[in-house]
Design a protein around this motif. Structure first.
Motif, PDB file in Angstrom:
ATOM      1  N   ILE A 176      54.324  28.846  50.186  1.00  0.00           N
ATOM      2  CA  ILE A 176      54.770  30.654  49.872  1.00  0.00           C
ATOM      3  C   ILE A 176      55.950  30.113  48.631  1.00  0.00           C
ATOM      4  CG2 ILE A 176      54.724  32.905  49.767  1.00  0.00           C
ATOM      5  CD1 ILE A 176      53.337  32.476  52.605  1.00  0.00           C
ATOM      6  N   LYS A 206      55.157  28.449  46.006  1.00  0.00           N
ATOM      7  CA  LYS A 206      54.111  28.970  44.930  1.00  0.00           C
ATOM      8  C   LYS A 206      54.742  29.584  43.791  1.00  0.00           C
ATOM      9  CE  LYS A 206      50.133  29.502  45.858  1.00  0.00           C
ATOM     10  NZ  LYS A 206      48.543  29.787  46.863  1.00  0.00           N
ATOM     11  N   LEU A 207      55.660  30.903  45.021  1.00  0.00           N
ATOM     12  CA  LEU A 207      56.238  31.644  43.622  1.00  0.00           C
ATOM     13  C   LEU A 207      57.514  31.459  42.808  1.00  0.00           C
ATOM     14  CD1 LEU A 207      57.167  33.931  46.902  1.00  0.00           C
ATOM     15  CD2 LEU A 207      56.324  34.478  45.266  1.00  0.00           C
ATOM     16  N   HIS A 218      55.186  30.039  39.587  1.00  0.00           N
ATOM     17  CA  HIS A 218      54.348  30.676  39.612  1.00  0.00           C
ATOM     18  C   HIS A 218      55.923  31.771  38.469  1.00  0.00           C
ATOM     19  CE1 HIS A 218      50.584  33.887  39.656  1.00  0.00           C
ATOM     20  NE2 HIS A 218      51.242  34.124  38.893  1.00  0.00           N
ATOM     21  N   PHE A 228      56.069  40.181  39.329  1.00  0.00           N
ATOM     22  CA  PHE A 228      54.717  40.131  40.052  1.00  0.00           C
ATOM     23  C   PHE A 228      54.641  41.623  39.836  1.00  0.00           C
ATOM     24  CE2 PHE A 228      56.082  36.212  41.248  1.00  0.00           C
ATOM     25  CZ  PHE A 228      55.107  35.212  41.983  1.00  0.00           C
ATOM     26  N   LYS A 260      49.376  37.870  36.637  1.00  0.00           N
ATOM     27  CA  LYS A 260      50.802  37.698  37.635  1.00  0.00           C
ATOM     28  C   LYS A 260      50.864  38.880  38.714  1.00  0.00           C
ATOM     29  CE  LYS A 260      53.452  39.291  33.097  1.00  0.00           C
ATOM     30  NZ  LYS A 260      54.790  39.993  32.371  1.00  0.00           N
ATOM     31  N   SER A 261      49.519  38.668  39.284  1.00  0.00           N
ATOM     32  CA  SER A 261      49.119  38.856  41.270  1.00  0.00           C
ATOM     33  C   SER A 261      49.225  37.757  41.730  1.00  0.00           C
ATOM     34  CB  SER A 261      48.313  38.996  41.366  1.00  0.00           C
ATOM     35  OG  SER A 261      48.366  40.406  40.531  1.00  0.00           O
ATOM     36  N   PHE A 262      49.945  38.060  42.940  1.00  0.00           N
ATOM     37  CA  PHE A 262      50.905  37.015  43.959  1.00  0.00           C
ATOM     38  C   PHE A 262      49.469  36.704  44.368  1.00  0.00           C
ATOM     39  CE2 PHE A 262      52.508  34.412  47.772  1.00  0.00           C
ATOM     40  CZ  PHE A 262      52.817  33.346  47.228  1.00  0.00           C
ATOM     41  N   HIS A 289      47.763  35.068  47.430  1.00  0.00           N
ATOM     42  CA  HIS A 289      48.249  33.829  48.435  1.00  0.00           C
ATOM     43  C   HIS A 289      47.413  34.807  49.780  1.00  0.00           C
ATOM     44  CE1 HIS A 289      50.245  30.771  50.059  1.00  0.00           C
ATOM     45  NE2 HIS A 289      50.330  31.343  51.410  1.00  0.00           N
TER      46      HIS A 289
END
Ligand code: PLP
Length: 454
Positions: A133, A136-137, A140, A316, A324-326, A328
């Motif tokens: 996570i 990925k953040l 992103h 985000f 821009k949405s996470f 996950h």
């Protein structure tokens, strides 16, 4: 006493059943991180129950010197943790958290924010997922900022961050990852790490000589990198290697200067293990992302989380379709039983002054292991920060010497599980000194026997 006699009288009957159970086990259960063929000579332990720092097994009571893979921070069956789980079980055991909330979840988020000084928490169930996570953040967030080329990582030599494809590609794991090397993300490993024995080491406060070499190498790659991932101060699976907080401090300010996120993988070092809530606190650094898991629920129910800085969260915060949405998710993200166990763990840690105990336990263990090293003549490089101490078994061309110590220790009364040639103690943080005294004796005897075993 009565209980003890009862165990003895049923022992023979049990032996038969245990052997049956083990053969059924080996038919179907592929044990983690193990060569299954090894069970031909060393069958799995049968666990009857566990309490505090002890496991009760077919080999008798064993001191759990490794906190069952480093997670039993308050020992087995801590009453407050058990009570919290039972209470929660009476309400509900799990409800989707994507669009629901409850008091325990909010209280835990607040506690974690206070401990880590990060405002936002994202839950998962295991350590590897938490690190993924964070990775990925970092990728992103850089994309949102317009840096699409910043998608590589920096990690430390001997570092370990998990076993999924993503986390393995930022782990320096040799044999463990060899078959999967071609699936890796790009990761640059920092060498020349100023390893230390502990707080007394001169490098604790100043690692200038090492840093100047490292910095030069980092400059060459800085604009391709989105994050540096480190285990703060103690590299666990890499062999319980301790390094200078000054090094972490310099790495952190270098990262800030170069617009690179710092991900602190505190999965092993966090939650009091090093004598502070977070190992990063020894170095006064403020990572952008912090991963927690082991110790979080005192090893009762799987839970992990990433603590996230406001500056990342804000990137985000936008319309759903903005990219821009996470998006996950894990099915059990924020599982109610795990959350209530974590909340109870943190509260018990405050009430029982576990952080102070960990610091104190660490000092006692360091002295005890130093003594074992002296008496055995077979341990080098004793080291430790807080309640984790380690030393290296002397080399005698026997790469399975650690395994021999493990097997001997089972016969002497402890579960010790060396990593290669690194022997370490990482018991529950509330283990008392008397138990450590016994552990030292067991360790010494096990080492002596292991070296005369062919
Ligand atoms: C154990 C560990 C992980 C992985 O956690 P799992 O729950 O086993 O996936 C990641 N990083 C560190 C530092 C760990 O010690």
């Amino acid at each position: 006493m009565i209980k003890f006699r009862l165990i003895l009288s049923t022992k023979i009957f049990k032996m038969v059943n245990i052997n049956q159970l083990i053969s059924r086990d080996l038919k179907h259960f592929w044990h983690p991180c193990t060569q299954m063929k090894d069970f031909e000579t060393c069958p799995p332990l049968f666990i009857e129950k566990a309490h505090g720092s002890y496991l009760y097994t077919n080999k008798g009571p064993l001191i759990d010197a490794i906190s069952s893979w480093w997670c039993k921070s308050l020992g087995h069956g801590h009453p407050a943790v058990i009570a919290a789980i039972k209470d929660q079980l009476d309400q509900f055991e799990h409800v989707i958290t994507a669009n629901t909330t409850n008091p325990q979840l909010v209280a835990l988020a607040e506690e974690l924010a206070q401990i880590t000084k990060k405002q936002h928490v994202f839950f998962a169930s295991d350590g590897s997922s938490a690190v993924e996570i964070a990775m990925k953040l970092a990728i992103h967030a850089n994309q949102i900022k317009g840096y699409t080329d910043k998608n590589q990582f920096i990690a430390l030599q001997n570092g370990y961050h998990g076993e999924t494809l993503g986390t393995m590609s930022i782990s320096d794991l040799g044999l463990y990852k060899a078959p999967y090397r071609s699936f890796s993300l790009t990761c640059h490993y920092v060498e020349d790490i100023p390893y230390i024995s502990g707080k007394e080491d001169l490098l604790w406060n100043n690692c200038d000589a090492y840093w100047s070499i490292v910095e030069k190498k980092l400059e060459a790659i800085s604009n391709k990198v989105c994050a540096i991932v480190v285990e703060p101060l103690v590299q666990g699976a890499g062999g319980m290697l301790c390094y200078s907080p000054d090094f972490l401090k310099r790495l952190s300010s270098w990262a800030k200067r170069n617009n690179i996120y710092l991900i602190a993988d505190e999965i092993m070092t966090g939650m009091g293990r090093t004598g502070k809530w977070l190992a990063s606190h020894h170095a006064d650094v403020e990572p952008d992302l912090i991963c927690l898991s082991k110790g979080l629920t005192s090893g009762s129910i799987p839970l992990s989380c990433v603590m996230i800085d406001n500056s990342i969260f804000d990137l985000f915060y936008a319309d759903y379709d903005s990219g821009k949405s996470f998006l996950h998710s894990h099915t059990y993200s924020g599982n109610a039983l795990a959350v209530s166990a974590a909340l109870a763990t943190i509260r018990a840690m405050r009430e029982e002054k576990i952080i102070e105990q960990a610091q104190n336990l660490g000092e006692y263990m360091f002295a005890a292991l130093t003594e074992v090293a002296k008496l055995s003549g077979k341990l080098n490089n004793v080291r430790g920060i807080g309640a984790v101490v380690a030393a290296d078994l002397e080399d005698r061309e026997d790469h399975r010497i650690g395994n021999k110590v493990y097997q001997q220790a089972l016969n002497h009364g402890a579960l010790i599980r060396p990593i290669g040639k690194t022997l370490y103690w990482l018991p529950p943080l509330n283990t008392n000194h008397e138990v450590i005294g016994k552990l030292a004796e067991i360790t010494l005897n096990s080492i002596k026997r292991a070296y005369v075993t062919p």
